[in-house]
Design a protein around this motif. Structure first.
Motif, PDB file in Angstrom:
ATOM      1  N   THR A  37       0.829  -1.166  -0.082  1.00 16.59           N
ATOM      2  CA  THR A  37       0.000   0.026   0.092  1.00 16.59           C
ATOM      3  C   THR A  37       0.772   1.133  -0.136  1.00 16.59           C
ATOM      4  O   THR A  37       0.721   2.220  -0.943  1.00 16.59           O
ATOM      5  CB  THR A  37      -0.903   0.019   1.422  1.00 16.59           C
ATOM      6  N   LEU A  38       1.909   1.352   1.060  1.00 16.08           N
ATOM      7  CA  LEU A  38       2.776   2.369   0.981  1.00 16.08           C
ATOM      8  C   LEU A  38       3.442   2.656  -0.230  1.00 16.08           C
ATOM      9  O   LEU A  38       3.744   3.620  -0.940  1.00 16.08           O
ATOM     10  CB  LEU A  38       3.721   2.386   2.321  1.00 16.08           C
ATOM     11  N   LEU A  39       4.002   1.247  -0.676  1.00 13.69           N
ATOM     12  CA  LEU A  39       5.065   1.626  -2.040  1.00 13.69           C
ATOM     13  C   LEU A  39       4.023   1.949  -3.210  1.00 13.69           C
ATOM     14  O   LEU A  39       4.518   2.761  -3.871  1.00 13.69           O
ATOM     15  CB  LEU A  39       5.539   0.232  -2.243  1.00 13.69           C
ATOM     16  N   GLY A  40       2.901   1.358  -3.280  1.00 15.58           N
ATOM     17  CA  GLY A  40       2.186   1.648  -4.567  1.00 15.58           C
ATOM     18  C   GLY A  40       1.458   3.211  -4.676  1.00 15.58           C
ATOM     19  O   GLY A  40       1.965   3.844  -5.560  1.00 15.58           O
ATOM     20  N   ASN A  41       1.183   3.601  -3.466  1.00 13.21           N
ATOM     21  CA  ASN A  41       0.685   4.928  -3.296  1.00 13.21           C
ATOM     22  C   ASN A  41       1.925   5.993  -3.405  1.00 13.21           C
ATOM     23  O   ASN A  41       1.719   6.846  -4.002  1.00 13.21           O
ATOM     24  CB  ASN A  41      -0.103   5.194  -2.317  1.00 13.21           C
ATOM     25  N   ILE A  70      -2.837   6.441   1.717  1.00 12.05           N
ATOM     26  CA  ILE A  70      -1.692   6.215   2.645  1.00 12.05           C
ATOM     27  C   ILE A  70      -2.004   6.688   4.152  1.00 12.05           C
ATOM     28  O   ILE A  70      -1.611   5.768   5.181  1.00 12.05           O
ATOM     29  CB  ILE A  70      -0.498   7.172   2.213  1.00 12.05           C
ATOM     30  N   ALA A  71      -3.007   7.728   4.381  1.00 12.40           N
ATOM     31  CA  ALA A  71      -3.218   8.110   5.465  1.00 12.40           C
ATOM     32  C   ALA A  71      -4.168   7.183   6.352  1.00 12.40           C
ATOM     33  O   ALA A  71      -4.184   6.807   7.300  1.00 12.40           O
ATOM     34  CB  ALA A  71      -3.909   9.534   5.400  1.00 12.40           C
ATOM     35  N   THR A 109     -13.691  12.111   2.957  1.00 10.97           N
ATOM     36  CA  THR A 109     -12.816  12.608   1.949  1.00 10.97           C
ATOM     37  C   THR A 109     -12.663  11.592   0.792  1.00 10.97           C
ATOM     38  O   THR A 109     -12.845  12.229  -0.261  1.00 10.97           O
ATOM     39  CB  THR A 109     -11.631  13.053   2.276  1.00 10.97           C
ATOM     40  N   GLU A 110     -12.721  10.382   0.962  1.00 12.35           N
ATOM     41  CA  GLU A 110     -12.360   9.474  -0.115  1.00 12.35           C
ATOM     42  C   GLU A 110     -13.754   9.157  -0.835  1.00 12.35           C
ATOM     43  O   GLU A 110     -13.727   9.272  -2.087  1.00 12.35           O
ATOM     44  CB  GLU A 110     -11.905   8.080   0.361  1.00 12.35           C
ATOM     45  N   PHE A 276     -11.389  -3.888   4.104  1.00  9.69           N
ATOM     46  CA  PHE A 276     -11.470  -3.234   2.768  1.00  9.69           C
ATOM     47  C   PHE A 276     -11.286  -1.737   2.752  1.00  9.69           C
ATOM     48  O   PHE A 276     -10.404  -1.088   1.930  1.00  9.69           O
ATOM     49  CB  PHE A 276     -12.960  -3.486   2.133  1.00  9.69           C
ATOM     50  N   TYR A 277     -11.454  -1.049   3.767  1.00 13.34           N
ATOM     51  CA  TYR A 277     -11.200   0.231   4.024  1.00 13.34           C
ATOM     52  C   TYR A 277      -9.949   0.616   4.129  1.00 13.34           C
ATOM     53  O   TYR A 277      -9.162   1.236   3.605  1.00 13.34           O
ATOM     54  CB  TYR A 277     -12.041   1.019   4.983  1.00 13.34           C
ATOM     55  N   SER A 278      -9.228  -0.248   5.295  1.00 12.77           N
ATOM     56  CA  SER A 278      -7.951   0.318   5.991  1.00 12.77           C
ATOM     57  C   SER A 278      -6.776  -0.547   5.284  1.00 12.77           C
ATOM     58  O   SER A 278      -5.529   0.051   5.273  1.00 12.77           O
ATOM     59  CB  SER A 278      -7.968   0.043   7.369  1.00 12.77           C
ATOM     60  N   LEU A 279      -7.117  -1.513   4.359  1.00 13.41           N
ATOM     61  CA  LEU A 279      -6.104  -2.202   3.929  1.00 13.41           C
ATOM     62  C   LEU A 279      -6.157  -2.406   2.383  1.00 13.41           C
ATOM     63  O   LEU A 279      -5.212  -2.336   1.611  1.00 13.41           O
ATOM     64  CB  LEU A 279      -5.923  -3.669   4.658  1.00 13.41           C
ATOM     65  N   PHE A 280      -7.333  -3.281   1.987  1.00 16.80           N
ATOM     66  CA  PHE A 280      -7.347  -3.607   0.631  1.00 16.80           C
ATOM     67  C   PHE A 280      -7.812  -2.477  -0.373  1.00 16.80           C
ATOM     68  O   PHE A 280      -6.914  -2.590  -1.321  1.00 16.80           O
ATOM     69  CB  PHE A 280      -8.451  -4.709   0.647  1.00 16.80           C
ATOM     70  N   ASN A 281      -8.667  -1.658  -0.079  1.00 17.02           N
ATOM     71  CA  ASN A 281      -8.914  -0.719  -0.930  1.00 17.02           C
ATOM     72  C   ASN A 281      -7.570   0.151  -1.242  1.00 17.02           C
ATOM     73  O   ASN A 281      -7.201   0.476  -2.502  1.00 17.02           O
ATOM     74  CB  ASN A 281     -10.262   0.285  -0.554  1.00 17.02           C
ATOM     75  N   PRO A 282      -6.970   0.644  -0.154  1.00 20.14           N
ATOM     76  CA  PRO A 282      -5.760   1.334  -0.247  1.00 20.14           C
ATOM     77  C   PRO A 282      -4.362   0.742  -1.075  1.00 20.14           C
ATOM     78  O   PRO A 282      -3.834   1.326  -1.809  1.00 20.14           O
ATOM     79  CB  PRO A 282      -5.449   1.820   0.918  1.00 20.14           C
TER      80      PRO A 282
END
Length: 317
Positions: A37-41, A70-71, A109-110, A276-282
């Motif tokens: 997640t951090l790397l891709g974004n 990321i946030a 916000t998303e 899904f919110y905190s890990l998979f979607n990001p």
């Protein structure tokens, strides 16, 4: 008695109630997802900032979506990973309220950013000749600032209503982070006002935005069907369908969580939905929204080839 109720210093996050081996397996798996997640974004943000060819409204919106993702991950996943290693680890009351506020801010916000992005795609496909006039930089900045402002203000309302409540034991939150509905279960006072506000806010940031997104993509679909070029029709349909899949996952799971009858969704199932919110979607958003695009792949290829002699040797450029 009332004084004892309000003097809450910390909560205990129960996390996932599983065996030690499964928790270690989840720790490794979620750590890997978190890194992706951090790397891709992070790559998306870096490429957009470095390449002037990506300084367009579409990638401006995508950069803000990457920031939100990321946030999101940084707000909830580290606490979840810590709890997998050290179950029932306490979190301070102030830390819990901060986590709730940040999660709600980024979630709202998303939702609004996804609506803005669907509007951007609608104008680009349905009104391509007027795109630069309709989606000017002034409009882009206004839409993004409005999305962030509404998200933060709505979260502030929710947290303010929580802070007026007294809390009494037990102080155990059956979740992997301080999710608002799980926190409200611990209040020893009437929480009907909180739940009504949550429902109204869900209509504002979930149902109405989802309707706008669906209307936008229906018009996009009709416009795609009128495209004469088969290649152009395929490219437009591929982009729009992938976006719609992400929107469906995000809004669908949110509506199930906050608007469906709670008796149908056990707490353990709710935790999975919140992943899904905190890990998979990001983690998936960079792959679906950005890294599949030819402009981003070209920028990434040029950046790799510029830095890598091996890349030049094997003619990756």
């Amino acid at each position: 008695m009332k004084e004892n109720q309000t003097m809450v210093m910390e909560f205990i996050l129960l996390g996932f109630r599983l065996g030690p081996r499964i928790q270690m397996l989840l720790f490794g798996l979620f750590s890997l997802f978190y890194a992706f997640t951090l790397l891709g974004n992070g790559v998306i943000l870096g490429l957009i900032s470095l390449d002037s060819r990506l300084h367009t409204p579409m990638y401006f919106f995508l950069s803000h979506l990457a920031i939100v993702d990321i946030a999101y991950a940084c707000n909830t996943v580290p606490q979840m990973l810590v709890n997998l290693l050290n179950p029932a680890r306490p979190i301070s009351f102030a830390g819990c309220m901060t986590q709730t506020f940040l999660f709600l801010s980024f979630a709202h916000t998303e939702c609004l950013l996804l609506v803005v992005m669907s509007y951007d795609r609608y104008v680009a496909i349905c009104h391509p000749l007027r795109y630069s006039v309709i989606v000017s930089w002034r409009v882009c900045i206004t839409l993004v600032v409005t999305s962030w402002t509404c998200g933060v203000l709505l979260a502030l309302v929710h947290v303010s209503l929580i802070l007026r409540l007294p809390f009494c034991g037990p102080h155990e939150i059956n979740h992997f982070f301080c999710e608002i509905l799980s926190v409200l279960k611990l209040a020893c006072a009437d929480t009907r006002l909180n739940k009504v506000v949550i429902f109204v806010a869900s209509v504002f940031v979930l149902v109405e935005p989802l309707c706008l997104v669906l209307v936008s993509y229906m018009r996009i679909l009709f416009a795609i069907l009128r495209i004469q070029s088969g290649e152009g029709r395929r490219k437009a349909f591929s982009t729009s369908s992938s976006h719609l899949c992400v929107v469906g996952l995000f809004f669908g799971s949110a509506i199930v969580m906050y608007m469906a009858p709670k008796s149908r969704h056990p707490e353990e199932q709710q935790k999975i939905l919140f992943l899904f919110y905190s890990l998979f979607n990001p983690m998936l958003n960079p792959l679906i929204y950005s890294l599949r695009k030819s402009e981003v792949k070209g920028t990434l290829r040029r950046a790799v080839c510029k830095e890598s002699p091996i890349g030049r040797l094997f003619s990756l450029c």
